[in-house]
Write a protein that holds these residues in place. Structure first.
Motif, mmCIF file in Angstrom:
data_model
loop_
_atom_site.group_PDB
_atom_site.id
_atom_site.type_symbol
_atom_site.label_atom_id
_atom_site.label_comp_id
_atom_site.label_asym_id
_atom_site.label_seq_id
_atom_site.Cartn_x
_atom_site.Cartn_y
_atom_site.Cartn_z
ATOM 1 N N LEU A 169 24.203 34.726 8.054
ATOM 2 C CA LEU A 169 24.536 33.667 7.099
ATOM 3 C C LEU A 169 26.029 33.687 6.777
ATOM 4 C CD1 LEU A 169 23.533 31.376 5.328
ATOM 5 C CD2 LEU A 169 22.944 33.057 3.574
ATOM 6 N N ALA A 181 23.498 27.786 9.170
ATOM 7 C CA ALA A 181 23.356 28.340 7.820
ATOM 8 C C ALA A 181 22.017 27.950 7.212
ATOM 9 C CB ALA A 181 24.502 27.865 6.933
ATOM 10 N N MET A 182 21.627 26.700 7.367
ATOM 11 C CA MET A 182 20.355 26.253 6.796
ATOM 12 C C MET A 182 19.167 26.901 7.513
ATOM 13 S SD MET A 182 21.037 24.418 4.223
ATOM 14 C CE MET A 182 19.431 23.692 3.885
ATOM 15 N N LEU A 185 19.042 30.378 6.195
ATOM 16 C CA LEU A 185 18.605 30.297 4.798
ATOM 17 C C LEU A 185 17.091 30.141 4.702
ATOM 18 C CD1 LEU A 185 19.853 30.143 1.908
ATOM 19 C CD2 LEU A 185 19.745 27.663 2.136
ATOM 20 N N HIS A 203 22.684 30.392 -1.171
ATOM 21 C CA HIS A 203 22.970 28.956 -1.173
ATOM 22 C C HIS A 203 24.467 28.688 -1.293
ATOM 23 C CE1 HIS A 203 18.618 28.540 -1.764
ATOM 24 N NE2 HIS A 203 18.770 27.288 -1.384
ATOM 25 N N ALA A 206 25.636 28.818 2.199
ATOM 26 C CA ALA A 206 25.225 27.617 2.932
ATOM 27 C C ALA A 206 26.105 26.431 2.546
ATOM 28 C CB ALA A 206 23.756 27.309 2.665
ATOM 29 N N ALA A 222 21.173 21.486 1.169
ATOM 30 C CA ALA A 222 21.349 22.821 0.604
ATOM 31 C C ALA A 222 21.252 22.789 -0.919
ATOM 32 C CB ALA A 222 22.691 23.405 1.042
#
Length: 300
Positions: A169, A181-182, A185, A203, A206, A222
């Motif tokens: 991440l 990133a998502m 996550l 978050h 993200a 996000a």
């Protein structure tokens, strides 16, 4: 017996005794095996001695040479070590010790080469191997390379191995890779035992990835995810990233476009921040919002 040498080498490693360990290895001669060389590699990692590690590495058959790893020749003080064509073979522990040393010293290119070599040989990797490579890339701030490594991580591990997914991440955030990133996550959300602070920190990373990529659409995803998992939001970094995303859209879009909706949303978030946290923390978000309105030539 060979086991006696192994025990003595382990004692040298625990006491960080390089000279004695090298003397023991020379006494072993041709009977030196992978276990013995791994003890020396472990000692090199503990001492952060890359020259010693390369000297041992060149005695392992089937391993990339020191030239490939970019480490140069061993130090003159190191005992002479021939590089046999056959002999002890580098195993998963051998790679792990050298990869961790690369992670400690920031040798990102060597770490990537080692991981590629390990996979090319068909050796089974573990999460610790990938963590070490990501650490090496991050230490040298080679986040594009870290992103490429993170994209290859077996996805089943991302929900199970907290440090591995955290490193992935971080790489996505620094490299500006919002989709990666998502994805990470979502896997981290499956892990058990995460508290509100961890959810918010994830978050924030993200949103950082979205900000660096100027991807407002994924940024909205996000933010919605953050509201589902940690509402109300009380983190100034998350607010500031989202406000920044909105004003970046205003600045980068054609002048003829109407940005009233983005400006109103940004100022609304700034007001939420002011209501949700102490003034000295909300000031970060308010400053971002005010600067954004001035840059957009549409003072709110």
């Amino acid at each position: 017996p060979r086991e006696a040498f192994h025990a003595a080498l382990a004692a040298c490693r625990q006491r960080e005794r390089k000279t004695e360990a090298l003397a023991l290895l020379e006494r072993m001669g041709s009977s030196a095996d992978t276990v013995a060389l791994n003890e020396l590699l472990h000692l090199a990692r503990v001492r952060r001695d890359f020259d010693l590690a390369l000297a041992m590495w060149d005695r392992l058959a089937g391993a990339p040479s020191a030239a490939v790893l970019g480490g140069g020749a061993p130090a003159p003080s190191a005992a002479p070590v021939p590089a046999p064509a056959v002999g002890p073979t580098a195993d998963g522990r051998s790679y792990l010790q050298l990869l961790q040393l690369c992670g400690l010293t920031g040798r990102w290119a060597a770490a990537v080469a080692l991981l590629d070599g390990m996979r090319a040989r068909g050796l089974e990797t573990e999460p610790a191997h990938w963590v070490a490579v990501l650490r090496a890339c991050a230490r040298d701030r080679r986040f594009d390379e870290a992103r490429r490594v993170a994209e290859q991580v077996p996805r089943a591990w991302l929900a199970q191995e907290g440090e591995l997914s955290a490193r992935a991440l971080e790489a996505a955030a620094e490299a500006g890779a919002p989709k990666l990133a998502m994805e990470v996550l979502a896997h981290r959300a499956e892990a058990e035992g995460r508290d509100a602070d961890a959810v918010t920190a994830d978050h924030a990373l993200a949103l950082q990835a979205c900000r660096r990529a100027a991807d407002l659409d994924v940024g909205r995803e996000a933010w919605a995810s953050l509201l589902r998992e940690a509402s109300p939001v009380t983190d100034e970094l998350c607010f500031a990233q989202m406000v920044g995303l909105l004003f970046d859209r205003c600045r980068r879009a054609p002048a003829a476009d109407d940005h009233a909706a983005e400006l109103a949303e940004a100022m609304g978030l700034a007001r939420q921040a002011a209501a949700a946290m102490p003034a000295h923390r909300a000031a970060v978000v308010l400053a971002a919002a005010l600067a954004g309105t001035i840059d957009a030539d549409e003072p709110a």
